[in-house]
Design a protein around this motif. Structure first.
Motif, PDB file in Angstrom:
ATOM      1  N   ILE A 126       0.774  -1.253  -0.187  1.00  0.00           N
ATOM      2  CA  ILE A 126      -0.104   0.005   0.058  1.00  0.00           C
ATOM      3  C   ILE A 126       0.904   1.118  -0.104  1.00  0.00           C
ATOM      4  O   ILE A 126       1.767   1.319   1.046  1.00  0.00           O
ATOM      5  CB  ILE A 126      -0.928   0.144   1.465  1.00  0.00           C
ATOM      6  CG1 ILE A 126      -1.628  -1.355   1.501  1.00  0.00           C
ATOM      7  CG2 ILE A 126      -2.025   1.181   1.119  1.00  0.00           C
ATOM      8  CD1 ILE A 126      -2.682  -1.644   0.042  1.00  0.00           C
ATOM      9  N   VAL A 127       0.878   2.100  -0.957  1.00  0.00           N
ATOM     10  CA  VAL A 127       1.612   3.303  -1.287  1.00  0.00           C
ATOM     11  C   VAL A 127       0.600   4.337  -1.147  1.00  0.00           C
ATOM     12  O   VAL A 127      -0.320   4.713  -1.629  1.00  0.00           O
ATOM     13  CB  VAL A 127       2.420   3.037  -2.419  1.00  0.00           C
ATOM     14  CG1 VAL A 127       3.280   4.469  -2.432  1.00  0.00           C
ATOM     15  CG2 VAL A 127       3.317   1.917  -2.381  1.00  0.00           C
ATOM     16  N   ARG A 128       1.020   5.353  -0.166  1.00  0.00           N
ATOM     17  CA  ARG A 128       0.125   6.572  -0.044  1.00  0.00           C
ATOM     18  C   ARG A 128       1.043   7.523  -0.789  1.00  0.00           C
ATOM     19  O   ARG A 128       2.005   8.128  -0.720  1.00  0.00           O
ATOM     20  CB  ARG A 128      -0.009   6.848   1.256  1.00  0.00           C
ATOM     21  CG  ARG A 128      -0.590   8.267   1.632  1.00  0.00           C
ATOM     22  CD  ARG A 128      -1.259   8.533   3.022  1.00  0.00           C
ATOM     23  NE  ARG A 128      -2.198   7.399   3.383  1.00  0.00           N
ATOM     24  CZ  ARG A 128      -2.600   7.366   4.626  1.00  0.00           C
ATOM     25  NH1 ARG A 128      -2.223   8.279   5.507  1.00  0.00           N
ATOM     26  NH2 ARG A 128      -3.519   6.406   4.703  1.00  0.00           N
ATOM     27  N   VAL A 129       0.313   8.409  -1.719  1.00  0.00           N
ATOM     28  CA  VAL A 129       0.656   9.065  -2.695  1.00  0.00           C
ATOM     29  C   VAL A 129      -0.003  10.459  -2.686  1.00  0.00           C
ATOM     30  O   VAL A 129      -1.280  10.317  -2.657  1.00  0.00           O
ATOM     31  CB  VAL A 129       0.813   8.688  -4.376  1.00  0.00           C
ATOM     32  CG1 VAL A 129       1.118   9.951  -5.254  1.00  0.00           C
ATOM     33  CG2 VAL A 129       1.710   7.547  -4.316  1.00  0.00           C
ATOM     34  N   SER A 130       0.392  11.714  -2.691  1.00  0.00           N
ATOM     35  CA  SER A 130      -0.251  12.980  -2.831  1.00  0.00           C
ATOM     36  C   SER A 130       0.216  13.784  -4.007  1.00  0.00           C
ATOM     37  O   SER A 130       1.318  13.634  -4.664  1.00  0.00           O
ATOM     38  CB  SER A 130       0.359  14.008  -1.398  1.00  0.00           C
ATOM     39  OG  SER A 130       1.535  14.240  -1.904  1.00  0.00           O
ATOM     40  N   PHE A 131      -0.999  14.181  -4.843  1.00  0.00           N
ATOM     41  CA  PHE A 131      -0.841  14.911  -5.947  1.00  0.00           C
ATOM     42  C   PHE A 131      -1.465  16.269  -5.805  1.00  0.00           C
ATOM     43  O   PHE A 131      -2.629  16.267  -5.376  1.00  0.00           O
ATOM     44  CB  PHE A 131      -1.753  13.761  -6.953  1.00  0.00           C
ATOM     45  CG  PHE A 131      -1.590  14.506  -8.326  1.00  0.00           C
ATOM     46  CD1 PHE A 131      -0.638  13.766  -9.261  1.00  0.00           C
ATOM     47  CD2 PHE A 131      -2.203  15.767  -8.942  1.00  0.00           C
ATOM     48  CE1 PHE A 131      -0.703  14.125 -10.746  1.00  0.00           C
ATOM     49  CE2 PHE A 131      -1.921  16.326 -10.103  1.00  0.00           C
ATOM     50  CZ  PHE A 131      -1.195  15.506 -11.138  1.00  0.00           C
ATOM     51  N   ALA A 132      -0.588  17.050  -5.983  1.00  0.00           N
ATOM     52  CA  ALA A 132      -0.806  18.378  -5.642  1.00  0.00           C
ATOM     53  C   ALA A 132      -1.050  19.166  -7.070  1.00  0.00           C
ATOM     54  O   ALA A 132      -0.169  19.115  -7.904  1.00  0.00           O
ATOM     55  CB  ALA A 132       0.367  19.372  -4.883  1.00  0.00           C
ATOM     56  N   ASN A 133      -2.065  19.918  -7.164  1.00  0.00           N
ATOM     57  CA  ASN A 133      -2.450  20.697  -8.158  1.00  0.00           C
ATOM     58  C   ASN A 133      -2.307  22.120  -8.025  1.00  0.00           C
ATOM     59  O   ASN A 133      -3.170  22.850  -7.475  1.00  0.00           O
ATOM     60  CB  ASN A 133      -4.168  20.695  -8.751  1.00  0.00           C
ATOM     61  CG  ASN A 133      -4.473  21.359  -9.932  1.00  0.00           C
ATOM     62  OD1 ASN A 133      -3.909  22.170 -10.354  1.00  0.00           O
ATOM     63  ND2 ASN A 133      -5.778  21.080 -10.257  1.00  0.00           N
ATOM     64  N   TYR A 134      -1.046  22.878  -8.296  1.00  0.00           N
ATOM     65  CA  TYR A 134      -0.656  24.096  -8.098  1.00  0.00           C
ATOM     66  C   TYR A 134      -1.406  25.097  -9.318  1.00  0.00           C
ATOM     67  O   TYR A 134      -1.293  26.284  -9.204  1.00  0.00           O
ATOM     68  CB  TYR A 134       0.644  24.310  -8.060  1.00  0.00           C
ATOM     69  CG  TYR A 134       1.395  23.525  -7.104  1.00  0.00           C
ATOM     70  CD1 TYR A 134       1.101  23.528  -5.833  1.00  0.00           C
ATOM     71  CD2 TYR A 134       2.074  22.599  -7.640  1.00  0.00           C
ATOM     72  CE1 TYR A 134       1.692  22.724  -4.633  1.00  0.00           C
ATOM     73  CE2 TYR A 134       3.282  21.841  -6.565  1.00  0.00           C
ATOM     74  CZ  TYR A 134       2.617  21.864  -5.127  1.00  0.00           C
ATOM     75  OH  TYR A 134       3.431  21.124  -4.296  1.00  0.00           O
ATOM     76  N   GLY A 135      -1.843  24.624 -10.336  1.00  0.00           N
ATOM     77  CA  GLY A 135      -2.247  25.384 -11.304  1.00  0.00           C
ATOM     78  C   GLY A 135      -3.690  25.918 -10.984  1.00  0.00           C
ATOM     79  O   GLY A 135      -4.297  25.997 -10.086  1.00  0.00           O
TER      80      GLY A 135
END
Length: 219
Positions: A126-135
């Protein structure tokens, strides 16, 4: 332009043009067109440079030189076309990289944590990943890859992820992604044993789908 057909039938040995009789040389000079004389001269020069001792008629020499030059022109043309093709490929790659740089500055991907968990009859990583939208555009769905390398830069695992949870502009999506763990596969074992503090993380975005219906794709 006066042309004497007999000029083309005069025979000689390459590298020994000086042995052509004055009478035959006069027939050649007066019997060939200006362009034929230039072509013959180029053939003579080429044969002398190669050390050839072949025997030709003037007509055979001219025909051979014409074929040689046509082949050379074809090779030059093919080389130019190949160079043009390669340049177009470079231009496409550079344009893709420029586009990628412009788009990528609006996003950030991080691996927050990693654990192994029992799920039914099998284990999963199980891999916890964050995806940030700076746009400034709202993302409806995204497809991306996360590369986990060891400290030597050798790839331990590549995580290919798709999500359609949506990421509004200025927000960050953090989610857990499950990957099957097979204890008999070396890469799965390496992923399980890999410490995030001892790893290098990089990422690529494959495709972005925005809420306005537009998309961005990267190779």
């Amino acid at each position: 332009v006066y042309c004497n057909p007999s000029a083309r039938s005069i025979s000689y040995t390459a590298g020994a043009v000086q042995d052509i009789s004055p009478k035959d040389m006069e027939i050649i000079r007066s019997g060939l067109t200006p362009e034929e004389k230039k072509t013959w001269a180029r053939h003579v020069f080429r044969e002398v440079l190669s050390g050839s001792t072949r025997t030709f008629t003037v007509g055979e020499a001219i025909s051979e030189q014409e074929k040689y030059e046509a082949k050379s022109r074809s090779a030059v043309k093919a080389k130019k076309q190949d160079n043009d093709r390669k340049q177009r490929e470079i231009d496409v790659l550079e344009a893709e990289e420029t586009k990628r740089d412009i788009v990528y500055k609006d996003y950030g991907i991080k691996v927050i944590s990693k654990r192994t968990q029992k799920q039914g009859y099998k284990d999963s990583n199980i891999v916890r990943v964050s995806f940030a939208n700076y746009g400034t555009k709202n993302v409806r769905a995204v497809q991306f890859s996360v590369y986990l390398d060891d400290l030597f830069g050798d790839n331990v695992s590549t995580l290919n992820i798709k999500t359609s949870e949506g990421i509004k502009a200025g927000t960050t999506l953090t989610a857990d992604y499950s990957f099957d763990h097979n204890p008999y596969i070396a890469r799965n074992i390496k992923l399980r044993n890999l410490s995030l503090s001892d790893s290098k993380v990089s990422w690529d975005i494959t495709k972005l789908i925005y809420t306005d219906g537009t998309t961005e794709s990267f190779q």
